[in-house]
Design an enzyme around this catalytic site. Sequence first.
Site, PDB file in Angstrom:
ATOM      1  N   LYS A  95     -15.277   5.180   5.662  1.00  0.00           N
ATOM      2  CA  LYS A  95     -14.365   4.863   6.680  1.00  0.00           C
ATOM      3  C   LYS A  95     -13.933   6.041   7.743  1.00  0.00           C
ATOM      4  O   LYS A  95     -14.136   6.926   7.274  1.00  0.00           O
ATOM      5  CB  LYS A  95     -12.789   4.658   5.406  1.00  0.00           C
ATOM      6  CG  LYS A  95     -12.716   3.224   4.934  1.00  0.00           C
ATOM      7  CD  LYS A  95     -11.135   3.449   4.548  1.00  0.00           C
ATOM      8  CE  LYS A  95      -9.865   2.685   4.990  1.00  0.00           C
ATOM      9  NZ  LYS A  95      -9.363   2.466   4.037  1.00  0.00           N
TER      10      LYS A  95
ATOM     11  N   GLU B 231       1.116  -1.409   0.068  1.00  0.00           N
ATOM     12  CA  GLU B 231       0.225  -0.131   0.079  1.00  0.00           C
ATOM     13  C   GLU B 231       0.686   1.034  -0.055  1.00  0.00           C
ATOM     14  O   GLU B 231       1.722   0.816   0.432  1.00  0.00           O
ATOM     15  CB  GLU B 231      -0.963   0.441   0.741  1.00  0.00           C
ATOM     16  CG  GLU B 231      -2.424  -0.928   1.497  1.00  0.00           C
ATOM     17  CD  GLU B 231      -3.118  -0.516   2.869  1.00  0.00           C
ATOM     18  OE1 GLU B 231      -2.918   0.490   2.906  1.00  0.00           O
ATOM     19  OE2 GLU B 231      -3.984  -1.503   3.174  1.00  0.00           O
TER      20      GLU B 231
ATOM     21  N   GLU C 130     -14.036   5.261  -0.011  1.00  0.00           N
ATOM     22  CA  GLU C 130     -14.460   4.834   0.031  1.00  0.00           C
ATOM     23  C   GLU C 130     -15.276   6.127   1.879  1.00  0.00           C
ATOM     24  O   GLU C 130     -14.243   5.472   2.408  1.00  0.00           O
ATOM     25  CB  GLU C 130     -13.891   3.659   1.238  1.00  0.00           C
ATOM     26  CG  GLU C 130     -13.055   2.610   0.311  1.00  0.00           C
ATOM     27  CD  GLU C 130     -12.092   2.009   0.894  1.00  0.00           C
ATOM     28  OE1 GLU C 130     -12.363   1.048   1.264  1.00  0.00           O
ATOM     29  OE2 GLU C 130     -10.874   2.110   0.309  1.00  0.00           O
TER      30      GLU C 130
ATOM     31  N   GLU D 244      -9.252   9.469   5.601  1.00  0.00           N
ATOM     32  CA  GLU D 244      -9.207   7.575   5.277  1.00  0.00           C
ATOM     33  C   GLU D 244      -9.995   7.310   4.542  1.00  0.00           C
ATOM     34  O   GLU D 244      -9.905   6.401   3.559  1.00  0.00           O
ATOM     35  CB  GLU D 244      -9.696   6.810   6.885  1.00  0.00           C
ATOM     36  CG  GLU D 244      -8.020   7.114   7.289  1.00  0.00           C
ATOM     37  CD  GLU D 244      -7.260   5.761   6.637  1.00  0.00           C
ATOM     38  OE1 GLU D 244      -7.326   5.139   5.853  1.00  0.00           O
ATOM     39  OE2 GLU D 244      -6.281   5.527   7.963  1.00  0.00           O
TER      40      GLU D 244
END
Length: 341
Positions: free
Chosen positions: A317, A265, A314, A322
Amino acid sequence: MKMSSDQSRFLASLPLLLLLLSFLMASFFHTAAAQIGVCYGRIGNNLPRPADAVALYRNRNIRRMRLYDPNQEVLSALRGSNIDLLLDVPNPDLQRIASSQAEADTWVRNNVRNFNGVRFRYISVGNEVQPSDPTSRFVLPAMQNIDRAVSGLGIKVSTAIDTRGISGFPPSSGTFTPEFRNFIAPVIAFLVSKQSPLLVNVYPYFSYINNMRDIRLDYALFTSPSTVVNDGSNAYRNLFHALVDTVYAALEKTGGGSVEIVVSESGWPTAGGTATNVDNARTYVNNLIQTVKSGSPRRQGRPIETYIFGMFDENQKSPEFEKFFGMFLPNQQPKYGVNFD
């Protein structure tokens, strides 16, 4: 001057040699380009259908994916896609899979062997497990059981760590903290024995926002015009290289000098926190793609296989930033331009 027969034979074979060389060079550049994958996080309630997400990977020439759980719809969509897959065994499953070989065999049968036409590359047994986590003692036995379960499939088994358990400056002083070393040393021995890589989540963004007094933004974004850190014969102009080489130094001190790092990541958010904007994210991601092609100062000339986090924003999150690591909005529109070649 009259040529010898050996010279004649060499000249006659020259076109073939040049042809072979061109294939080798093409293969090298193809390999360099293919080092980039993208993480497909799915913690959101407005994401595209898996089939549409896989189609977007293909349309954008993204040839590798990380998937954090064996979602059956995603795995079905990946059949025949020619996308290499890094698949996670989620942390909550580690104890069960460590408990018996039969459990690992069942997991692999249901999520790997049943999906012919999916190109499984790695299985990450756990993600960012910390030594203090109750699941930490299950990581290695779960890795061993999964490794036996995938026997004959050509899949490498590893686990993904972050950099919280690593300290030291400059990079050559990198070492695992005592607690983390106790956890990771047996894992490293397993990776050495299997010639498998260590998966590492590398985030200059977090290092920067946690130490803005000492770390410059241009050092984190690959835009420093000159060397920032000198370390013996190695010079560092970006924080990403420094973080990767700090992990390499720690590996070398723990019997893992032969272990390659795969960056599982790395990314930069576009909103929600300090230094989060589209320009910084675009700069970071595009510079990352180009930087990993040539390795790191400690491992020069060896491309670093890297997975960008992430594909989509997303919205479920937390904390707020995030939510905004995606290169694409959930409607599949790009937030900024990215050159994946």
